[in-house]
Design an enzyme around this catalytic site. Structure first.
Site, mmCIF file in Angstrom:
data_model
loop_
_atom_site.group_PDB
_atom_site.id
_atom_site.type_symbol
_atom_site.label_atom_id
_atom_site.label_comp_id
_atom_site.label_asym_id
_atom_site.label_seq_id
_atom_site.Cartn_x
_atom_site.Cartn_y
_atom_site.Cartn_z
ATOM 1 N N LYS A 91 -16.299 3.773 -6.855
ATOM 2 C CA LYS A 91 -15.565 5.021 -6.601
ATOM 3 C C LYS A 91 -16.394 6.170 -7.147
ATOM 4 O O LYS A 91 -17.213 5.977 -8.063
ATOM 5 C CB LYS A 91 -14.201 5.000 -7.310
HETATM 6 P P1 NAD Z 1 -5.084 14.322 0.997
HETATM 7 O O1 NAD Z 1 -5.803 15.185 0.029
HETATM 8 O O2 NAD Z 1 -5.427 14.411 2.445
HETATM 9 O O3 NAD Z 1 -3.489 14.582 0.874
HETATM 10 C C1 NAD Z 1 -2.833 14.539 -0.353
HETATM 11 C C2 NAD Z 1 -1.400 14.996 -0.129
HETATM 12 O O4 NAD Z 1 -0.698 14.845 -1.370
HETATM 13 C C3 NAD Z 1 -1.264 16.482 0.250
HETATM 14 O O5 NAD Z 1 -0.201 16.640 1.172
HETATM 15 C C4 NAD Z 1 -0.895 17.146 -1.088
HETATM 16 O O6 NAD Z 1 -0.153 18.349 -0.922
HETATM 17 C C5 NAD Z 1 -0.028 16.055 -1.685
HETATM 18 N N1 NAD Z 1 0.097 16.189 -3.137
HETATM 19 C C6 NAD Z 1 -0.883 16.360 -4.051
HETATM 20 N N2 NAD Z 1 -0.347 16.478 -5.280
HETATM 21 C C7 NAD Z 1 0.993 16.354 -5.129
HETATM 22 C C8 NAD Z 1 2.084 16.401 -6.015
HETATM 23 N N3 NAD Z 1 1.911 16.599 -7.321
HETATM 24 N N4 NAD Z 1 3.327 16.245 -5.516
HETATM 25 C C9 NAD Z 1 3.525 16.058 -4.190
HETATM 26 N N5 NAD Z 1 2.528 16.005 -3.303
HETATM 27 C C10 NAD Z 1 1.271 16.154 -3.768
HETATM 28 O O7 NAD Z 1 -5.260 12.840 0.437
HETATM 29 P P2 NAD Z 1 -5.105 11.468 1.249
HETATM 30 O O8 NAD Z 1 -6.453 11.080 1.765
HETATM 31 O O9 NAD Z 1 -3.953 11.566 2.169
HETATM 32 O O10 NAD Z 1 -4.811 10.464 0.045
HETATM 33 C C11 NAD Z 1 -3.517 10.339 -0.528
HETATM 34 C C12 NAD Z 1 -3.488 9.099 -1.401
HETATM 35 O O11 NAD Z 1 -3.809 7.961 -0.611
HETATM 36 C C13 NAD Z 1 -4.481 9.089 -2.563
HETATM 37 O O12 NAD Z 1 -3.920 8.387 -3.642
HETATM 38 C C14 NAD Z 1 -5.645 8.290 -2.016
HETATM 39 O O13 NAD Z 1 -6.426 7.705 -3.042
HETATM 40 C C15 NAD Z 1 -4.887 7.262 -1.218
HETATM 41 N N6 NAD Z 1 -5.698 6.633 -0.181
HETATM 42 C C16 NAD Z 1 -6.241 7.368 0.812
HETATM 43 C C17 NAD Z 1 -6.966 6.721 1.797
HETATM 44 C C18 NAD Z 1 -7.533 7.489 2.963
HETATM 45 O O14 NAD Z 1 -7.932 6.849 3.934
HETATM 46 N N7 NAD Z 1 -7.557 8.804 2.932
HETATM 47 C C19 NAD Z 1 -7.177 5.335 1.740
HETATM 48 C C20 NAD Z 1 -6.580 4.607 0.708
HETATM 49 C C21 NAD Z 1 -5.841 5.274 -0.255
#
Ligand code: NAD
Length: 414
Positions: free
Chosen positions: A104
């Site tokens: 990571k």
């Molecule tokens: P992103 O940055 O595109 O979206 C994050 C979302 O979370 C946004 O809508 C933001 O407003 C919201 N957010 C942030 N802080 C917040 C809070 N305190 N309260 C409420 N909402 C909040 O990120 P993403 O790529 O969608 O990733 C989200 C999660 O999924 C992360 O934990 C990431 O590690 C995990 N993840 C993502 C992927 C991927 O393919 N993008 C794969 C596996 C895991």
């Protein structure tokens, strides 16, 4: 947010070690990341100043294959979080049976306050600084919070320019125009949908007509709202960092998405009523999907959570203290290292295609994704039944056994 995500992973690892009778030598090895690189990332800002950001790239364990894991740009990211996320990738790739270890990366920065030019210069310098660790057989980054295909394209270009040859298999989540895979964009959300459906079917719950709440409307939560609605669920509430919106009749995912595209947040959407996040967790519903950051479901939230099933789209959204509370209340949790593995599985397909120099059709990607996700769900469900434990404890037990087998088969160098 969880105060120490690495401590949370260690607690789960220690539990799995006890459950599986893990060799104490291997247990000690898995409690320490294999390598942690900390880098300074000096960036010329638009106003002429040089700002220095801190970044990390971590390999937790790469016995089962090259390190695999995303890169996160966030103002709160620290080394403990990056180590925890890298370890999570070790266990996630093991649960899915992908030939990877866990890695990571992160840079402590606030992308919302960076211009496009500053973001590109930061990405390129960070890539250069961590490049000794990267390569198709060493470590393959991908997008995570606040990074996307555009950032991966800069990363790919920087690596290729400094090495003097194209290195498409060194990074995944690339745009299609530079060797990305079809079906990558929605793969994490598709995997969440597949595991949610499998859980409902195993529990004898009806999916169609069920109610869902989602925390986070980003790359995972946004597409997921569409997928759940298309699969017949009612998405009754969504919250993001700026606020939440609630409609017991179901939110219109298309209109909500347009609102987010226009304003940057679900807050203020007129297709529902405003709701605080604290109240959203309490809503009576069948499915709850945390898809934002770690530590969202605390012990307090767990005590009054209104959902029957939690499917963890985010990494580490449930604190260890909340786990037993959910267990006692009969809430079934599909853990992150299974539920959100659709993204890394599609990344694996992209890596394979980049190495083959041949692109797969969209339906081939979708069929293989389904097969991997369903297979992993079945393995974890069976392990949970065999051990009589929660799906999280079972997933960790399965992962730790697979990693331990690889470590003992390869033997200790030198
Ligand atoms: P992103 O940055 O595109 O979206 C994050 C979302 O979370 C946004 O809508 C933001 O407003 C919201 N957010 C942030 N802080 C917040 C809070 N305190 N309260 C409420 N909402 C909040 O990120 P993403 O790529 O969608 O990733 C989200 C999660 O999924 C992360 O934990 C990431 O590690 C995990 N993840 C993502 C992927 C991927 O393919 N993008 C794969 C596996 C895991």
């Amino acid at each position: 947010m969880a105060s120490d995500p690495w401590a949370a992973i260690l607690e789960r690892l220690d539990d799995a070690a006890e459950l599986t009778g893990l060799d104490p030598d291997i247990h000690r090895m898995l409690r320490i990341p294999r390598r942690v690189l900390e880098v300074a990332v000096p960036v010329r800002m638009d106003d002429g100043r040089v700002e220095v950001f801190l970044g990390w790239r971590v390999h937790h364990d790469n016995t089962r294959g090259p390190a695999k894991g995303g890169i996160r740009f966030h103002p709160d990211v620290d080394v403990s979080e990056v180590i925890a996320l890298a370890a999570g990738m070790t266990f996630k790739t093991a649960v899915l049976g992908l030939p990877f270890g866990g890695g990571k990366g992160g840079v402590r920065c606030d992308p919302e306050r960076l211009s496009l030019g500053e973001l590109e210069r930061l990405t390129r310098r960070y890539t250069y600084e961590i490049s000794p660790l990267l390569g198709p057989d060493k470590d393959i980054p991908a997008p995570d919070v606040n990074t996307d295909g555009r950032v991966m394209a800069w990363l790919y270009d920087t690596l290729s320019m400094t090495q003097g040859n194209a290195t498409p298999a060194s990074v995944t989540g690339k745009p299609l125009s530079v060797g990305g895979t079809r079906g990558h964009a929605g793969a994490t959300s598709a995997g969440v949908l597949l595991t949610a459906r499998a859980a409902f079917s195993s529990l004898g719950l009806a999916f169609v007509g069920g109610r869902a709440v989602i925390q986070g409307f980003g790359k995972v939560g946004g597409p997921l709202a569409f997928l759940l609605a298309s699969a017949g669920m009612r998405v009754i509430a969504v919250a993001d960092v700026r606020g939440g919106v609630h409609n017991p009749g179901g939110l219109d995912a298309g209109e909500l998405s347009d609102h987010v595209a226009a304003t940057g947040s679900v807050a203020g959407f007129d297709g529902g009523d405003r709701i605080d996040q604290d109240d959203m967790w309490k809503l009576d519903c069948e499915l709850c999907v945390p898809a934002a950051l770690d530590g969202a479901i605390t012990e307090d939230v767990a005590r009054s959570l209104g959902a029957k099933v939690v499917v963890e789209a985010a990494n580490g959204p449930t604190t260890p203290a909340a786990d037993p509370v959910l267990d006692q209340r009969g809430v079934v949790v599909v853990p992150d290292i299974l539920a959100n593995a659709g993204g890394v599985t599609a990344s694996y397909f992209e890596w394979v295609q980049s190495r083959q120099g041949m692109a797969w059709e969209e339906d081939e990607v979708a069929a293989r994704l389904r097969s991997y996700m369903d297979g992993a769900f079945t393995d974890v469900w069976a392990k949970a039944e065999a051990l009589g434990v929660s799906m999280r404890r079972a997933a960790y037990a399965l992962a730790v056994e697979r990693v331990a087998e690889a470590i003992s088969t390869r033997g200790l160098f030198p």
